[in-house]
Design a protein around this motif. Structure first.
Motif, PDB file in Angstrom:
ATOM      1  N   UNK A  18       0.846  -1.378   0.029  1.00  0.00           N
ATOM      2  CA  UNK A  18      -0.089  -0.081  -0.012  1.00  0.00           C
ATOM      3  C   UNK A  18       1.048   1.188  -0.007  1.00  0.00           C
ATOM      4  N   UNK A  19       1.797   1.302   1.007  1.00  0.00           N
ATOM      5  CA  UNK A  19       2.733   2.626   0.779  1.00  0.00           C
ATOM      6  C   UNK A  19       3.582   2.556  -0.477  1.00  0.00           C
ATOM      7  N   UNK A  20       3.797   1.548  -1.302  1.00  0.00           N
ATOM      8  CA  UNK A  20       4.365   1.571  -2.443  1.00  0.00           C
ATOM      9  C   UNK A  20       3.370   2.093  -3.621  1.00  0.00           C
ATOM     10  N   UNK A  21       2.124   1.769  -3.464  1.00  0.00           N
ATOM     11  CA  UNK A  21       1.347   2.244  -4.530  1.00  0.00           C
ATOM     12  C   UNK A  21       1.154   3.938  -4.003  1.00  0.00           C
ATOM     13  N   UNK A  22       1.031   4.199  -2.830  1.00  0.00           N
ATOM     14  CA  UNK A  22       0.752   5.596  -2.541  1.00  0.00           C
ATOM     15  C   UNK A  22       2.094   6.401  -2.950  1.00  0.00           C
ATOM     16  N   UNK A  23       3.217   5.816  -2.772  1.00  0.00           N
ATOM     17  CA  UNK A  23       4.624   6.505  -3.318  1.00  0.00           C
ATOM     18  C   UNK A  23       4.478   6.590  -4.957  1.00  0.00           C
ATOM     19  N   UNK A  24       4.187   5.566  -5.699  1.00  0.00           N
ATOM     20  CA  UNK A  24       4.028   5.860  -6.938  1.00  0.00           C
ATOM     21  C   UNK A  24       3.273   6.984  -7.052  1.00  0.00           C
ATOM     22  N   UNK A  25       1.733   7.028  -6.746  1.00  0.00           N
ATOM     23  CA  UNK A  25       0.747   7.930  -6.926  1.00  0.00           C
ATOM     24  C   UNK A  25       1.285   9.205  -6.507  1.00  0.00           C
ATOM     25  N   UNK A  26       2.035   9.441  -5.461  1.00  0.00           N
ATOM     26  CA  UNK A  26       2.469  10.884  -5.046  1.00  0.00           C
ATOM     27  C   UNK A  26       3.505  11.465  -6.057  1.00  0.00           C
ATOM     28  N   UNK A  27       4.397  10.411  -6.609  1.00  0.00           N
ATOM     29  CA  UNK A  27       5.505  10.764  -7.615  1.00  0.00           C
ATOM     30  C   UNK A  27       4.843  11.356  -8.705  1.00  0.00           C
ATOM     31  N   UNK A  28       3.694  10.377  -9.299  1.00  0.00           N
ATOM     32  CA  UNK A  28       3.109  10.912 -10.494  1.00  0.00           C
ATOM     33  C   UNK A  28       2.194  12.318 -10.393  1.00  0.00           C
ATOM     34  N   UNK A  29       1.815  12.514  -9.201  1.00  0.00           N
ATOM     35  CA  UNK A  29       1.046  13.728  -8.848  1.00  0.00           C
ATOM     36  C   UNK A  29       2.071  14.765  -8.862  1.00  0.00           C
TER      37      UNK A  29
END
Length: 148
Positions: A18-29
């Protein structure tokens, strides 16, 4: 390993995913925000000169409208002056001109001729008369010219 330890490991693995997915989403944001910031800066750089040009154009249009308004008021004044002059000329010369025309007509009648050479009665010569039959015009009968 007990059931609690296995459950803890599973929760830790899901938590890491979950933290990995959130990190990817934040990087794209963050990338999207950078692109948006760049786009806003470019639009601002282009919009400022356009707004300055638009402001200059509006000022120029206002100046031209002021000139047109001045011209329109001058034309209105000239029109009213021409109307007054026309009525003055008509009043001053209209009556005498009608009298001169009437006098000329009277003189012609008194002399017994009109412009076309017809007698004073205004009746055209017999050869040019036409007979009218309800809705039709019949030419005069053909006659031989009489020698004088």
């Amino acid at each position: 390993m007990s059931g609690g330890e296995v459950a803890g490991i599973l929760v830790a693995v899901f938590w890491a995913i979950l933290v990995s997915f959130l990190a990817v989403a934040l990087a794209r944001l963050a990338q999207t925000l950078k692109a948006t910031t760049r786009l806003v800066a470019e639009v601002t750089e282009q919009a400022v000169p356009l707004l300055a040009d638009a402001s200059t154009t509006v000022r120029s249009a206002r100046t031209q409208l002021d000139r047109v308004d001045a011209i329109a008021s001058d034309v209105q004044e000239v029109t009213s002056n021409a109307s007054a002059l026309s009525s003055t000329v008509a009043t001053a010369f209209g009556g005498p001109l009608v009298k001169v025309a009437a006098f000329g007509y009277g003189v012609r009648r008194a002399l017994g001729r009109t412009e076309g050479g017809a007698p004073a009665g205004g009746v055209p010569p017999r050869a040019s008369r036409r007979t009218v039959i309800i809705g039709r015009t019949v030419p005069p009968a053909r006659r031989r010219k009489q020698k004088d």
